[in-house]
Design a protein around this motif. Structure first.
Motif, PDB file in Angstrom:
ATOM      1  N   SER A   1       1.072  -1.568   0.025  1.00 18.50           N
ATOM      2  CA  SER A   1       0.398   0.008   0.118  1.00 18.50           C
ATOM      3  C   SER A   1       1.371   1.143  -0.049  1.00 18.50           C
ATOM      4  CB  SER A   1      -0.628   0.195   1.167  1.00 18.50           C
ATOM      5  OG  SER A   1      -0.133   0.355   2.299  1.00 18.50           O
ATOM      6  N   ILE A   2      -0.028   2.793  -0.140  1.00 14.78           N
ATOM      7  CA  ILE A   2       0.741   3.796  -0.294  1.00 14.78           C
ATOM      8  C   ILE A   2       1.351   3.631   1.303  1.00 14.78           C
ATOM      9  CG2 ILE A   2       0.494   6.447  -0.727  1.00 14.78           C
ATOM     10  CD1 ILE A   2       0.624   3.991  -3.536  1.00 14.78           C
ATOM     11  N   ALA A   3       0.003   3.444   2.263  1.00 14.93           N
ATOM     12  CA  ALA A   3       1.153   3.927   3.861  1.00 14.93           C
ATOM     13  C   ALA A   3       1.710   3.182   4.155  1.00 14.93           C
ATOM     14  CB  ALA A   3      -0.216   3.357   4.437  1.00 14.93           C
ATOM     15  N   VAL A   4       2.192   2.196   3.611  1.00 11.57           N
ATOM     16  CA  VAL A   4       3.306   1.391   3.876  1.00 11.57           C
ATOM     17  C   VAL A   4       4.437   1.882   3.387  1.00 11.57           C
ATOM     18  CG1 VAL A   4       4.728  -1.038   3.574  1.00 11.57           C
ATOM     19  CG2 VAL A   4       2.468  -0.512   4.838  1.00 11.57           C
TER      20      VAL A   4
ATOM     21  N   TRP B   1       7.621   3.888   5.381  1.00 10.72           N
ATOM     22  CA  TRP B   1       9.135   2.873   5.071  1.00 10.72           C
ATOM     23  C   TRP B   1      10.310   3.977   4.601  1.00 10.72           C
ATOM     24  CZ3 TRP B   1       9.465  -1.533   6.023  1.00 10.72           C
ATOM     25  CH2 TRP B   1      11.119  -2.200   5.734  1.00 10.72           C
ATOM     26  N   LYS B   2       9.530   5.427   4.067  1.00  5.08           N
ATOM     27  CA  LYS B   2      10.636   6.509   3.565  1.00  5.08           C
ATOM     28  C   LYS B   2      10.720   7.423   4.758  1.00  5.08           C
ATOM     29  CE  LYS B   2       9.737  10.537   0.757  1.00  5.08           C
ATOM     30  NZ  LYS B   2       9.279  11.470  -0.038  1.00  5.08           N
ATOM     31  N   ASN B   3       9.642   7.219   5.887  1.00  7.10           N
ATOM     32  CA  ASN B   3      10.135   7.821   7.306  1.00  7.10           C
ATOM     33  C   ASN B   3      11.013   7.027   7.747  1.00  7.10           C
ATOM     34  OD1 ASN B   3       8.304  10.131   6.660  1.00  7.10           O
ATOM     35  ND2 ASN B   3       6.540   9.073   7.640  1.00  7.10           N
TER      36      ASN B   3
ATOM     37  N   MET C   1      12.815   2.664 -12.247  1.00 10.77           N
ATOM     38  CA  MET C   1      12.788   1.141 -11.919  1.00 10.77           C
ATOM     39  C   MET C   1      12.075   1.779 -13.767  1.00 10.77           C
ATOM     40  SD  MET C   1      12.716  -0.824  -9.826  1.00 10.77           S
ATOM     41  CE  MET C   1      12.479  -1.032  -8.376  1.00 10.77           C
ATOM     42  N   TYR C   2      11.491  -0.027 -14.032  1.00  9.15           N
ATOM     43  CA  TYR C   2      11.333   0.325 -15.330  1.00  9.15           C
ATOM     44  C   TYR C   2      10.006   0.410 -15.727  1.00  9.15           C
ATOM     45  CZ  TYR C   2      11.096  -1.498 -19.975  1.00  9.15           C
ATOM     46  OH  TYR C   2      10.756  -0.901 -21.583  1.00  9.15           O
ATOM     47  N   ALA C   3       9.028   0.527 -14.743  1.00  7.86           N
ATOM     48  CA  ALA C   3       7.450   0.904 -14.550  1.00  7.86           C
ATOM     49  C   ALA C   3       7.402   2.209 -14.004  1.00  7.86           C
ATOM     50  CB  ALA C   3       7.319   0.172 -13.950  1.00  7.86           C
TER      51      ALA C   3
ATOM     52  N   PHE D   1       6.728  -0.302  -8.975  1.00 10.10           N
ATOM     53  CA  PHE D   1       6.586   1.190  -9.345  1.00 10.10           C
ATOM     54  C   PHE D   1       6.281   1.063  -8.214  1.00 10.10           C
ATOM     55  CE2 PHE D   1       3.008   4.030  -9.676  1.00 10.10           C
ATOM     56  CZ  PHE D   1       3.758   5.306 -10.572  1.00 10.10           C
ATOM     57  N   THR D   2       5.043   1.021  -6.900  1.00  8.21           N
ATOM     58  CA  THR D   2       5.039   1.820  -5.874  1.00  8.21           C
ATOM     59  C   THR D   2       5.546   2.285  -5.516  1.00  8.21           C
ATOM     60  OG1 THR D   2       2.276   0.566  -6.049  1.00  8.21           O
ATOM     61  CG2 THR D   2       2.552   2.486  -3.376  1.00  8.21           C
ATOM     62  N   ALA D   3       6.967   1.026  -4.474  1.00 11.41           N
ATOM     63  CA  ALA D   3       7.555   1.719  -3.302  1.00 11.41           C
ATOM     64  C   ALA D   3       8.860   2.984  -4.233  1.00 11.41           C
ATOM     65  CB  ALA D   3       8.011   0.547  -2.923  1.00 11.41           C
ATOM     66  N   ALA D   4       9.072   2.277  -5.267  1.00  8.24           N
ATOM     67  CA  ALA D   4      10.243   3.237  -6.523  1.00  8.24           C
ATOM     68  C   ALA D   4       9.746   5.011  -5.977  1.00  8.24           C
ATOM     69  CB  ALA D   4      10.658   2.380  -7.697  1.00  8.24           C
ATOM     70  N   PHE D   5       7.623   4.425  -6.745  1.00 11.29           N
ATOM     71  CA  PHE D   5       7.381   6.043  -6.873  1.00 11.29           C
ATOM     72  C   PHE D   5       7.367   6.447  -5.412  1.00 11.29           C
ATOM     73  CE2 PHE D   5       2.950   8.444  -6.703  1.00 11.29           C
ATOM     74  CZ  PHE D   5       3.649   9.102  -8.324  1.00 11.29           C
ATOM     75  N   VAL D   6       7.216   6.190  -4.639  1.00  9.89           N
ATOM     76  CA  VAL D   6       6.228   7.297  -3.531  1.00  9.89           C
ATOM     77  C   VAL D   6       7.302   7.500  -2.769  1.00  9.89           C
ATOM     78  CG1 VAL D   6       5.535   6.657  -0.660  1.00  9.89           C
ATOM     79  CG2 VAL D   6       4.185   5.722  -3.338  1.00  9.89           C
ATOM     80  N   ILE D   7       8.622   6.277  -2.403  1.00  8.35           N
ATOM     81  CA  ILE D   7       9.411   6.155  -1.600  1.00  8.35           C
ATOM     82  C   ILE D   7      11.032   7.791  -2.491  1.00  8.35           C
ATOM     83  CG2 ILE D   7      11.663   5.389  -0.341  1.00  8.35           C
ATOM     84  CD1 ILE D   7       9.079   2.335  -0.041  1.00  8.35           C
ATOM     85  N   THR D   8      11.335   7.160  -3.115  1.00  8.32           N
ATOM     86  CA  THR D   8      12.345   7.871  -3.602  1.00  8.32           C
ATOM     87  C   THR D   8      12.388   8.395  -4.949  1.00  8.32           C
ATOM     88  OG1 THR D   8      12.892   6.057  -5.272  1.00  8.32           O
ATOM     89  CG2 THR D   8      13.529   5.808  -3.107  1.00  8.32           C
ATOM     90  N   ASN D   9      11.129   7.823  -5.459  1.00  9.40           N
ATOM     91  CA  ASN D   9      10.350   8.826  -6.662  1.00  9.40           C
ATOM     92  C   ASN D   9      11.640   9.374  -8.446  1.00  9.40           C
ATOM     93  OD1 ASN D   9       8.501   9.732  -8.302  1.00  9.40           O
ATOM     94  ND2 ASN D   9       9.493  12.075  -7.662  1.00  9.40           N
TER      95      ASN D   9
END
Length: 317
Positions: A136-139, A143-145, A263-265, A246-254
């Motif tokens: 999820s986005i929340a996780v 993780w980013k924090n 990431m490719y996605a 996709f989600t982790a790379a987009f939300v955590i590090t962009n």
């Protein structure tokens, strides 16, 4: 009279066949009615978008104007795109590190949870619960924090003599935080491993013990071969999902820092919705489909050397 009996018998058989065909047709109609929601979803939400994407692959399409046919130009541009090759490098690194680590950790936890202990069902439930929200986005935000400059990790690592740093903002460690998140999302693979472990006959371990095998030898000679079909299934599913991460790379590090987590996605998403190069993004999507298909085919071809099925001759798969 004989002819009348024959005619009457023929009519009876014909009526029976007609009734059977009618019942069969009714059954077919009923079956298609029951699966019609799935068929509609497949046709209009999967097959038709894929056909459109394949067409857009050969066009210049920006969502703001009509598609313009350009043939193989998108693929020619991709072949000269350094960011495309960087995204491939990052994604392959992620797949080759996260999938084995995740499967190994999931198998370890599954073996621990396969013990006959009091309250083991409660432990299994508690350990699996985080996986319900693992993607999820929340996780991802959490993780980013955790790995941020003032996050929880930097309060722990100095105790082991490791200097605190911005784990997400450093190119050398940013991808590692995403791999760690992937390993933490081990619940689904763990459940499948646990089910596989319970199917291994106990008499195999007893026979190994009689032969003097220790715990490690039992694991290598009994557990791994008997569990190989389950390992293979988890491997295939893990590789496919990792390529689409996709989600982790987009939300955590962009994608940062310095494109070290591009990431490719994520790169495909940016081309499609940030720059509106929808035709270019469609070409990237189909290239990813081919890559995943090749990776899956290689795994299937290699499986004959290490996957064992007890229902085949000699127990060999």
């Amino acid at each position: 009279m004989y002819q009348d009996s024959v005619l009457e018998g023929g009519k009876t058989v014909k009526r029976a066949r007609t009734a059977k065909l009618k019942n069969h047709s009714v059954s077919n109609v009923a079956g298609y009615l029951f699966i019609s929601p799935w068929l509609a979803g497949f046709l209009f939400l999967t097959l038709w978008p894929m056909a459109q994407s394949l067409y857009y692959t050969f066009t210049d399409f920006s969502l703001l104007s009509a598609p313009k046919w350009i043939g193989l130009q998108n693929f020619q541009e991709i072949a000269q795109d350094r960011f495309f090759y960087n995204s491939l490098k990052v994604t392959f690194t992620y797949v080759l590190t996260s999938v084995p680590a995740k499967l190994g950790f999931a198998l370890l936890v599954a073996m621990l949870l396969n013990q006959k202990l009091k309250g083991i069902e409660l432990y299994r439930t508690i350990i699996y619960l985080p996986s319900l929200i693992g993607g999820s986005i929340a996780v991802a935000v959490l993780w980013k924090n955790i790995f941020g400059i003032s996050g929880f990790i930097n309060h722990i690592v100095p105790l082991f003599g490791i200097p605190a740093k911005n784990w997400i903002g450093t190119p050398g460690t940013a991808l590692g935080t995403l791999v760690t998140l992937s390993v933490w999302q081990f619940g689904s693979a763990m459940i499948i491993f646990l089910a596989g472990l319970k199917q291994i006959p106990s008499d195999l371990y007893e026979a190994a013990a009689v032969d003097g095998a220790g715990k490690f030898r039992k694991f290598v000679s009994v557990t791994l071969p008997m569990l190989s079909p389950v390992i293979f299934f988890n491997l295939i599913m893990g590789v496919i999902s990792s390529f689409q991460s996709f989600t982790a790379a987009f939300v955590i590090t962009n994608g940062g820092p310095l494109n070290s987590t591009e990431m490719y996605a994520l790169y495909l998403y940016e081309k499609a919705f940030a720059t509106l190069h929808m035709g270019y993004a469609s070409a990237l999507a189909w290239i990813l489909l081919v890559i995943v298909a090749i990776a899956t085919m290689i795994n299937f071809m290699a499986s004959k050397y290490w996957v064992f099925y007890e229902n085949e001759a000699g127990g060999r798969g």
